[in-house]
Design a protein around this motif. Structure first.
Motif, PDB file in Angstrom:
ATOM      1  N   ALA A 274      -8.107   4.120  -0.704  1.00  0.00           N
ATOM      2  CA  ALA A 274      -8.585   3.803  -2.059  1.00  0.00           C
ATOM      3  C   ALA A 274      -8.026   4.715  -3.136  1.00  0.00           C
ATOM      4  O   ALA A 274      -8.763   5.288  -3.926  1.00  0.00           O
ATOM      5  CB  ALA A 274     -10.117   3.797  -2.094  1.00  0.00           C
TER       6      ALA A 274
ATOM      7  N   CYS B 249      -1.124   4.293  -0.149  1.00  0.00           N
ATOM      8  CA  CYS B 249      -2.102   5.322   0.246  1.00  0.00           C
ATOM      9  C   CYS B 249      -2.573   5.137   1.678  1.00  0.00           C
ATOM     10  O   CYS B 249      -3.292   5.977   2.200  1.00  0.00           O
ATOM     11  CB  CYS B 249      -3.272   5.331  -0.721  1.00  0.00           C
ATOM     12  SG  CYS B 249      -4.395   3.949  -0.535  1.00  0.00           S
TER      13      CYS B 249
ATOM     14  N   SER C 104       0.846  -1.189   0.000  1.00  0.00           N
ATOM     15  CA  SER C 104       0.000   0.000   0.000  1.00  0.00           C
ATOM     16  C   SER C 104       0.880   1.236   0.000  1.00  0.00           C
ATOM     17  O   SER C 104       1.943   1.251   0.610  1.00  0.00           O
ATOM     18  CB  SER C 104      -0.881   0.005   1.249  1.00  0.00           C
ATOM     19  OG  SER C 104      -1.420   1.283   1.454  1.00  0.00           O
TER      20      SER C 104
ATOM     21  N   CYS D  11      -4.380   3.899  -4.342  1.00  0.00           N
ATOM     22  CA  CYS D  11      -3.183   3.304  -4.951  1.00  0.00           C
ATOM     23  C   CYS D  11      -3.465   1.986  -5.660  1.00  0.00           C
ATOM     24  O   CYS D  11      -2.729   1.602  -6.564  1.00  0.00           O
ATOM     25  CB  CYS D  11      -2.103   3.107  -3.901  1.00  0.00           C
ATOM     26  SG  CYS D  11      -2.436   1.818  -2.687  1.00  0.00           S
ATOM     27  N   ALA D  12      -4.478   1.268  -5.260  1.00  0.00           N
ATOM     28  CA  ALA D  12      -4.868  -0.031  -5.828  1.00  0.00           C
ATOM     29  C   ALA D  12      -3.814  -1.117  -5.631  1.00  0.00           C
ATOM     30  O   ALA D  12      -3.844  -2.137  -6.302  1.00  0.00           O
ATOM     31  CB  ALA D  12      -5.223   0.100  -7.305  1.00  0.00           C
TER      32      ALA D  12
ATOM     33  N   CYS E  51      -3.374  -2.759  -2.819  1.00  0.00           N
ATOM     34  CA  CYS E  51      -3.812  -3.701  -1.798  1.00  0.00           C
ATOM     35  C   CYS E  51      -4.751  -4.764  -2.341  1.00  0.00           C
ATOM     36  O   CYS E  51      -5.369  -5.478  -1.565  1.00  0.00           O
ATOM     37  CB  CYS E  51      -4.487  -2.946  -0.660  1.00  0.00           C
ATOM     38  SG  CYS E  51      -6.027  -2.176  -1.172  1.00  0.00           S
TER      39      CYS E  51
ATOM     40  N   CYS F 127      -8.590  -2.846   1.256  1.00  0.00           N
ATOM     41  CA  CYS F 127      -8.866  -1.719   2.162  1.00  0.00           C
ATOM     42  C   CYS F 127     -10.310  -1.241   2.069  1.00  0.00           C
ATOM     43  O   CYS F 127     -10.778  -0.515   2.938  1.00  0.00           O
ATOM     44  CB  CYS F 127      -7.909  -0.567   1.894  1.00  0.00           C
ATOM     45  SG  CYS F 127      -8.190   0.274   0.326  1.00  0.00           S
TER      46      CYS F 127
ATOM     47  N   GLY G 223      -4.706   2.970   2.789  1.00  0.00           N
ATOM     48  CA  GLY G 223      -6.069   2.447   2.897  1.00  0.00           C
ATOM     49  C   GLY G 223      -7.154   3.426   2.516  1.00  0.00           C
ATOM     50  O   GLY G 223      -8.289   3.268   2.941  1.00  0.00           O
TER      51      GLY G 223
END
Ligand code: FES
Length: 148
Positions: A40, A36, A34, A42-43, A45, A80, A38
Protein backbone atom coordinates in the motif's frame (compact mmCIF):
# COMPACT_ATOMS: atom_id res chain seq x y z
CA UNK A 1 -15.14 -19.75 -2.46
CA UNK A 2 -16.26 -16.59 -4.23
CA UNK A 3 -16.25 -15.83 -7.92
CA UNK A 4 -14.50 -12.86 -9.48
CA UNK A 5 -15.38 -11.96 -13.05
CA UNK A 6 -12.36 -10.27 -14.61
CA UNK A 7 -13.01 -7.70 -17.35
CA UNK A 8 -12.07 -7.04 -20.17
CA UNK A 9 -11.14 -10.74 -20.51
CA UNK A 10 -14.53 -11.92 -19.28
CA UNK A 11 -12.90 -14.72 -17.32
CA UNK A 12 -14.17 -15.93 -13.98
CA UNK A 13 -11.78 -17.02 -11.26
CA UNK A 14 -12.47 -18.55 -7.88
CA UNK A 15 -11.03 -16.79 -4.86
CA UNK A 16 -11.04 -17.18 -1.09
CA UNK A 17 -10.55 -14.60 1.64
CA UNK A 18 -7.08 -15.80 2.61
CA UNK A 19 -5.28 -13.86 -0.14
CA UNK A 20 -5.81 -10.32 -1.36
CA UNK A 21 -7.50 -9.66 -4.69
CA UNK A 22 -4.11 -8.72 -6.19
CA UNK A 23 -2.57 -12.01 -5.10
CA UNK A 24 -5.47 -13.97 -6.58
CA UNK A 25 -5.21 -12.08 -9.87
CA UNK A 26 -1.45 -12.69 -10.02
CA UNK A 27 -2.00 -16.35 -9.18
CA UNK A 28 -4.33 -16.61 -12.18
CA UNK A 29 -1.76 -15.05 -14.55
CA UNK A 30 -3.19 -11.53 -14.68
CA UNK A 31 -0.33 -9.05 -14.51
CA UNK A 32 -1.12 -6.27 -12.06
CA UNK A 33 1.15 -3.23 -11.96
CA UNK A 34 3.01 -2.66 -8.73
CA UNK A 35 6.25 -1.23 -7.49
CA UNK A 36 5.70 -1.73 -3.76
CA UNK A 37 4.90 -5.44 -3.87
CA UNK A 38 1.55 -5.07 -2.16
CA UNK A 39 2.32 -2.90 0.89
CA UNK A 40 0.00 0.00 0.00
CA UNK A 41 2.46 2.65 -1.03
CA UNK A 42 2.50 2.84 -4.85
CA UNK A 43 -1.23 2.88 -5.74
CA UNK A 44 -0.46 1.23 -9.08
CA UNK A 45 -2.53 -1.86 -8.33
CA UNK A 46 -5.85 -0.04 -8.42
CA UNK A 47 -8.70 -1.85 -10.15
CA UNK A 48 -12.24 -0.74 -10.93
CA UNK A 49 -15.01 -2.57 -9.11
CA UNK A 50 -17.88 -2.90 -11.58
CA UNK A 51 -20.24 -4.72 -9.25
CA UNK A 52 -20.35 -6.39 -5.86
CA UNK A 53 -18.55 -3.70 -3.81
CA UNK A 54 -20.60 -4.82 -0.79
CA UNK A 55 -18.71 -8.14 -0.99
CA UNK A 56 -15.33 -6.50 -0.37
CA UNK A 57 -13.57 -5.66 2.87
CA UNK A 58 -13.84 -2.11 4.22
CA UNK A 59 -11.42 0.48 2.84
CA UNK A 60 -8.38 0.48 5.12
CA UNK A 61 -6.71 3.64 6.40
CA UNK A 62 -3.66 3.12 4.15
CA UNK A 63 -5.90 2.73 1.12
CA UNK A 64 -7.85 5.89 1.98
CA UNK A 65 -4.59 7.79 2.32
CA UNK A 66 -3.53 6.79 -1.20
CA UNK A 67 -6.84 6.94 -3.06
CA UNK A 68 -8.73 9.50 -1.00
CA UNK A 69 -12.51 9.37 -0.77
CA UNK A 70 -13.02 9.02 -4.51
CA UNK A 71 -14.18 5.41 -4.43
CA UNK A 72 -17.82 6.46 -4.79
CA UNK A 73 -16.93 8.31 -8.00
CA UNK A 74 -14.20 6.21 -9.62
CA UNK A 75 -15.07 2.82 -8.11
CA UNK A 76 -11.34 2.15 -7.76
CA UNK A 77 -9.81 0.04 -5.01
CA UNK A 78 -6.26 -1.02 -4.31
CA UNK A 79 -6.29 -4.70 -5.18
CA UNK A 80 -3.49 -5.38 -2.69
CA UNK A 81 -5.63 -4.05 0.18
CA UNK A 82 -8.90 -5.69 -0.85
CA UNK A 83 -10.16 -9.09 0.22
CA UNK A 84 -13.14 -10.65 -1.50
CA UNK A 85 -16.02 -12.06 0.59
CA UNK A 86 -18.55 -12.67 -2.21
CA UNK A 87 -19.02 -12.51 -5.96
CA UNK A 88 -17.71 -9.39 -7.70
CA UNK A 89 -16.89 -8.07 -11.15
CA UNK A 90 -13.60 -6.25 -11.54
CA UNK A 91 -12.16 -4.29 -14.47
CA UNK A 92 -8.40 -4.49 -14.92
CA UNK A 93 -8.22 -2.65 -18.28
CA UNK A 94 -5.57 -0.30 -16.88
CA UNK A 95 -3.22 -3.26 -16.53
CA UNK A 96 -3.78 -4.75 -19.97
CA UNK A 97 -1.02 -2.78 -21.72
CA UNK A 98 1.29 -3.93 -18.92
CA UNK A 99 0.40 -7.53 -19.78
CA UNK A 100 0.78 -7.34 -23.56
CA UNK A 101 4.04 -5.40 -23.54
CA UNK A 102 6.63 -7.59 -25.18
CA UNK A 103 10.27 -7.05 -25.85
CA UNK A 104 11.24 -6.78 -29.48
CA UNK A 105 13.00 -9.90 -30.66
CA UNK A 106 15.45 -9.46 -33.51
CA UNK A 107 15.94 -12.60 -35.48
CA UNK A 108 18.95 -13.02 -37.68
CA UNK A 109 19.15 -15.23 -40.72
CA UNK A 110 21.18 -18.40 -40.51
CA UNK A 111 23.91 -16.96 -42.75
CA UNK A 112 24.22 -13.93 -40.42
CA UNK A 113 24.57 -16.22 -37.41
CA UNK A 114 27.27 -18.25 -39.18
CA UNK A 115 29.12 -15.06 -40.14
CA UNK A 116 28.95 -13.85 -36.53
CA UNK A 117 30.35 -17.18 -35.32
CA UNK A 118 33.24 -16.96 -37.82
CA UNK A 119 33.97 -13.40 -36.72
CA UNK A 120 34.01 -14.45 -33.08
CA UNK A 121 36.45 -17.28 -33.89
CA UNK A 122 38.76 -15.01 -35.87
CA UNK A 123 38.57 -12.16 -33.42
CA UNK A 124 41.81 -11.27 -31.64
CA UNK A 125 41.55 -9.26 -28.51
CA UNK A 126 43.48 -6.01 -28.74
CA UNK A 127 44.72 -4.20 -25.66
CA UNK A 128 42.35 -1.45 -24.64
CA UNK A 129 43.83 2.02 -24.72
CA UNK A 130 43.59 3.65 -21.33
CA UNK A 131 43.24 7.31 -20.49
CA UNK A 132 41.71 8.79 -23.62
CA UNK A 133 43.25 9.50 -26.99
CA UNK A 134 45.60 12.41 -26.33
CA UNK A 135 48.97 12.07 -24.70
CA UNK A 136 49.44 14.42 -21.79
CA UNK A 137 51.80 17.29 -22.59
CA UNK A 138 54.92 17.76 -20.54
CA UNK A 139 54.64 20.53 -18.01
CA UNK A 140 56.63 23.59 -19.10
CA UNK A 141 58.57 25.49 -16.50
CA UNK A 142 59.25 29.08 -17.37
CA UNK A 143 62.67 29.75 -15.77
CA UNK A 144 62.47 33.53 -16.20
CA UNK A 145 59.22 33.93 -14.30
CA UNK A 146 60.42 31.90 -11.36
CA UNK A 147 63.36 34.32 -10.93
CA UNK A 148 65.88 31.90 -9.59
S1 FES B 1 0.73 -2.92 -4.91
FE1 FES B 1 1.45 -0.96 -4.40
S2 FES B 1 -0.30 -0.09 -3.50
FE2 FES B 1 -0.99 -2.03 -4.05
Amino acid sequence: MSKVRVLPFDKTIEVDDKLSLRDHLLKNDFAIKSTCGGCASCALCSVIIKSGEENLTEIAFEEKQLLGNVFHITRERLSCQTWVKGDITVDISAHVSHMTKKTKVIRKSKSDQEALKENEENFEAKPVKQGGFKKPRAFKYDDEEQGE
